[in-house]
Design a protein around this motif. Sequence first.
Motif, PDB file in Angstrom:
ATOM      1  N   GLY A 101       0.555  -1.180   0.338  1.00 25.48           N
ATOM      2  CA  GLY A 101      -0.264  -0.122   0.050  1.00 25.48           C
ATOM      3  C   GLY A 101       1.027   1.085  -0.052  1.00 25.48           C
ATOM      4  N   SER A 102       2.156   1.258   0.638  1.00 27.03           N
ATOM      5  CA  SER A 102       2.990   2.918   0.740  1.00 27.03           C
ATOM      6  C   SER A 102       3.489   2.645  -1.099  1.00 27.03           C
ATOM      7  N   LEU A 103       3.352   1.842  -1.906  1.00 30.74           N
ATOM      8  CA  LEU A 103       3.846   2.939  -3.229  1.00 30.74           C
ATOM      9  C   LEU A 103       2.405   2.512  -4.262  1.00 30.74           C
ATOM     10  N   ASP A 104       2.864   3.690  -5.156  1.00 30.07           N
ATOM     11  CA  ASP A 104       1.566   4.325  -6.252  1.00 30.07           C
ATOM     12  C   ASP A 104       1.605   2.744  -7.287  1.00 30.07           C
ATOM     13  N   PRO A 105       0.735   2.279  -7.589  1.00 27.85           N
ATOM     14  CA  PRO A 105       0.721   1.391  -8.855  1.00 27.85           C
ATOM     15  C   PRO A 105       1.389   1.497 -10.013  1.00 27.85           C
ATOM     16  N   ARG A 106       0.378   2.891  -9.864  1.00 29.17           N
ATOM     17  CA  ARG A 106       0.635   3.844 -11.037  1.00 29.17           C
ATOM     18  C   ARG A 106       1.615   3.919 -11.837  1.00 29.17           C
ATOM     19  N   ARG A 107       2.887   4.334 -10.687  1.00 27.87           N
ATOM     20  CA  ARG A 107       4.622   4.764 -11.603  1.00 27.87           C
ATOM     21  C   ARG A 107       5.064   3.854 -11.622  1.00 27.87           C
ATOM     22  N   SER A 108       6.051   4.094 -11.708  1.00 26.05           N
ATOM     23  CA  SER A 108       7.305   3.039 -11.942  1.00 26.05           C
ATOM     24  C   SER A 108       8.198   2.867 -10.360  1.00 26.05           C
ATOM     25  N   VAL A 109       8.832   2.710  -9.866  1.00 26.17           N
ATOM     26  CA  VAL A 109       9.679   2.358  -8.726  1.00 26.17           C
ATOM     27  C   VAL A 109      10.947   3.724  -8.966  1.00 26.17           C
ATOM     28  N   GLY A 110      11.163   3.725  -9.794  1.00 33.05           N
ATOM     29  CA  GLY A 110      12.447   4.516 -10.067  1.00 33.05           C
ATOM     30  C   GLY A 110      12.093   5.967  -9.842  1.00 33.05           C
ATOM     31  N   ARG A 145      16.156  -2.555 -12.911  1.00 38.81           N
ATOM     32  CA  ARG A 145      14.573  -2.432 -12.771  1.00 38.81           C
ATOM     33  C   ARG A 145      13.981  -1.292 -12.633  1.00 38.81           C
ATOM     34  N   ALA A 146      14.440  -0.067 -13.610  1.00 35.18           N
ATOM     35  CA  ALA A 146      14.037   1.364 -12.252  1.00 35.18           C
ATOM     36  C   ALA A 146      12.835   1.128 -12.930  1.00 35.18           C
ATOM     37  N   ASP A 147      12.318   1.075 -14.289  1.00 36.90           N
ATOM     38  CA  ASP A 147      10.933   1.645 -15.085  1.00 36.90           C
ATOM     39  C   ASP A 147      10.759   0.008 -14.749  1.00 36.90           C
ATOM     40  N   ALA A 148      10.479  -0.691 -13.311  1.00 42.50           N
ATOM     41  CA  ALA A 148       9.367  -1.068 -13.538  1.00 42.50           C
ATOM     42  C   ALA A 148       8.776  -0.921 -12.525  1.00 42.50           C
ATOM     43  N   PHE A 149       6.995  -2.273 -12.591  1.00 42.88           N
ATOM     44  CA  PHE A 149       6.462  -1.436 -11.567  1.00 42.88           C
ATOM     45  C   PHE A 149       5.703  -2.134 -10.498  1.00 42.88           C
ATOM     46  N   PRO A 150       5.576  -1.307  -9.450  1.00 38.76           N
ATOM     47  CA  PRO A 150       5.149  -2.200  -8.227  1.00 38.76           C
ATOM     48  C   PRO A 150       4.876  -4.093  -8.321  1.00 38.76           C
ATOM     49  N   HIS A 151       3.683  -3.551  -9.305  1.00 37.52           N
ATOM     50  CA  HIS A 151       3.674  -5.343  -9.006  1.00 37.52           C
ATOM     51  C   HIS A 151       4.054  -6.140  -9.762  1.00 37.52           C
ATOM     52  N   GLU A 152       5.188  -6.298  -9.910  1.00 34.36           N
ATOM     53  CA  GLU A 152       6.256  -6.458 -10.703  1.00 34.36           C
ATOM     54  C   GLU A 152       7.365  -6.938  -9.932  1.00 34.36           C
ATOM     55  N   PHE A 153       6.797  -6.849  -8.685  1.00 37.98           N
ATOM     56  CA  PHE A 153       8.249  -7.039  -7.690  1.00 37.98           C
ATOM     57  C   PHE A 153       7.429  -7.913  -6.821  1.00 37.98           C
ATOM     58  N   ARG A 158      10.261  -5.295  -2.826  1.00 39.16           N
ATOM     59  CA  ARG A 158       8.599  -3.959  -2.402  1.00 39.16           C
ATOM     60  C   ARG A 158       9.049  -2.865  -1.192  1.00 39.16           C
ATOM     61  N   GLN A 159       9.647  -4.118  -0.480  1.00 36.46           N
ATOM     62  CA  GLN A 159      10.360  -3.351   0.820  1.00 36.46           C
ATOM     63  C   GLN A 159      11.501  -2.659   0.820  1.00 36.46           C
ATOM     64  N   ARG A 160      12.085  -3.497  -0.385  1.00 35.09           N
ATOM     65  CA  ARG A 160      13.776  -2.306  -0.227  1.00 35.09           C
ATOM     66  C   ARG A 160      14.187  -1.469  -1.233  1.00 35.09           C
ATOM     67  N   VAL A 161      12.091  -1.227  -2.205  1.00 38.07           N
ATOM     68  CA  VAL A 161      12.566  -0.204  -3.209  1.00 38.07           C
ATOM     69  C   VAL A 161      12.266   1.411  -1.435  1.00 38.07           C
ATOM     70  N   GLY A 162      10.998   0.854  -0.399  1.00 41.71           N
ATOM     71  CA  GLY A 162      10.798   1.462   0.199  1.00 41.71           C
ATOM     72  C   GLY A 162      11.937   2.236   1.316  1.00 41.71           C
ATOM     73  N   ILE A 163      12.945   1.008   1.525  1.00 41.08           N
ATOM     74  CA  ILE A 163      13.954   1.917   1.780  1.00 41.08           C
ATOM     75  C   ILE A 163      14.902   2.160   1.304  1.00 41.08           C
ATOM     76  N   ALA A 164      15.485   1.811  -0.003  1.00 46.27           N
ATOM     77  CA  ALA A 164      15.014   2.988  -1.040  1.00 46.27           C
ATOM     78  C   ALA A 164      14.987   4.438  -1.148  1.00 46.27           C
ATOM     79  N   ARG A 165      13.970   4.308  -1.173  1.00 41.99           N
ATOM     80  CA  ARG A 165      13.020   6.108  -1.425  1.00 41.99           C
ATOM     81  C   ARG A 165      13.283   5.995  -0.197  1.00 41.99           C
ATOM     82  N   ALA A 166      13.802   6.083   0.901  1.00 38.04           N
ATOM     83  CA  ALA A 166      13.697   6.009   2.371  1.00 38.04           C
ATOM     84  C   ALA A 166      15.010   7.015   2.698  1.00 38.04           C
ATOM     85  N   LEU A 167      16.059   6.114   1.497  1.00 35.60           N
ATOM     86  CA  LEU A 167      17.227   7.145   1.738  1.00 35.60           C
ATOM     87  C   LEU A 167      17.332   8.048   0.134  1.00 35.60           C
TER      88      LEU A 167
END
Length: 323
Positions: A101-110, A145-153, A158-167
């Motif tokens: 829920g903390s990631l926007d499913p419509r935008r890439s993780v990057g 995989r920066a251009d991939a979307f959350p549902h592909e992880f 996804r939690q690693r993406v959340g940590i990267a975003r926090a950093l």
Amino acid sequence: MAALVEARAVEMTFASRGIVARGRPVRAVAGVDAEVARGEALGVVGESGSGKSTLGRLLLGLLAPTGGSVTFDGAPLPRPGSAAWRKLRSRMGIVFQDPFGSLDPRRSVGAQIADGIEIHGGLSAAQRAEQVKALLARVGLDPARADAFPHEFSGGQRQRVGIARALATGPDFLMADEPVSALDVSIQAQVVKLLAQLRRDLGLAMVFISHDLHVVRHLCDRVAVMYLGRVMEEGPASEVFAWPLHPYTRALLSATPALDPARRAARIILPGDPPSPSSPPSGCVFRTRCAHARPACAEEVPALRSLGGPGQRVACIRAEEIG
């Protein structure tokens, strides 16, 4: 060591809108002292509703306390939403509980990792893209995989993406609110190991909120045990887990599974449910569920006092007797 984040007698009271509470205010955090130094991890544990997450948000400045004070790097936290607060936010990061829920499913993780860099960094688009790739690599994900979307992880990814975003903004302080509770047990250990490595490598001050005592014991230097908005016990994690002084801490530890049957403590069953924070008991808030409670426990709120190992403090007037 000087504290980077420090709270003194901090309180948070919310106006109640519930029918049951009948308009009584809810005191989520009641006179709590807390501090975290650079490179240190503080674990905050307790049952649901104990005030852990509210305390974390007060330390981040996401909430303005109704009493007491919070300072960051020696200066009072600015009012939430102010220009000074927005500027300071680049030095703070948060990892949320829900990696779905903390990631926007419509935008890439990057793109989501780059948000903070764009707001606070002032870098060009090419520089932001390079920084996003570096952050993905740091948390153990493929930069391609920066251009991939959350549902592909997966959930752990996804939690690693959340940590990267926090950093992304290069924070000094990281607040992790139940960051592994939604993950499979096998994945939890990997994420905890990553957080421990990042703390060491980057010198982060960290507050780790959890109900999983095994995780806190592995990751944190110090631990604070909360119940109904108050700290019951605090100190070095090694001391608190080896020689718990408060009856509530002992009950929590007794409910934690032990791999070695010989070290498994007898289960302590607490009677009833925690009282409502809109109508807490007088004196010690834990007394209504405590097998050691006496009439004196209802007379005044016990202060945290030094007892046991170095740096260990407990809020119980009978700690010596029941030890």
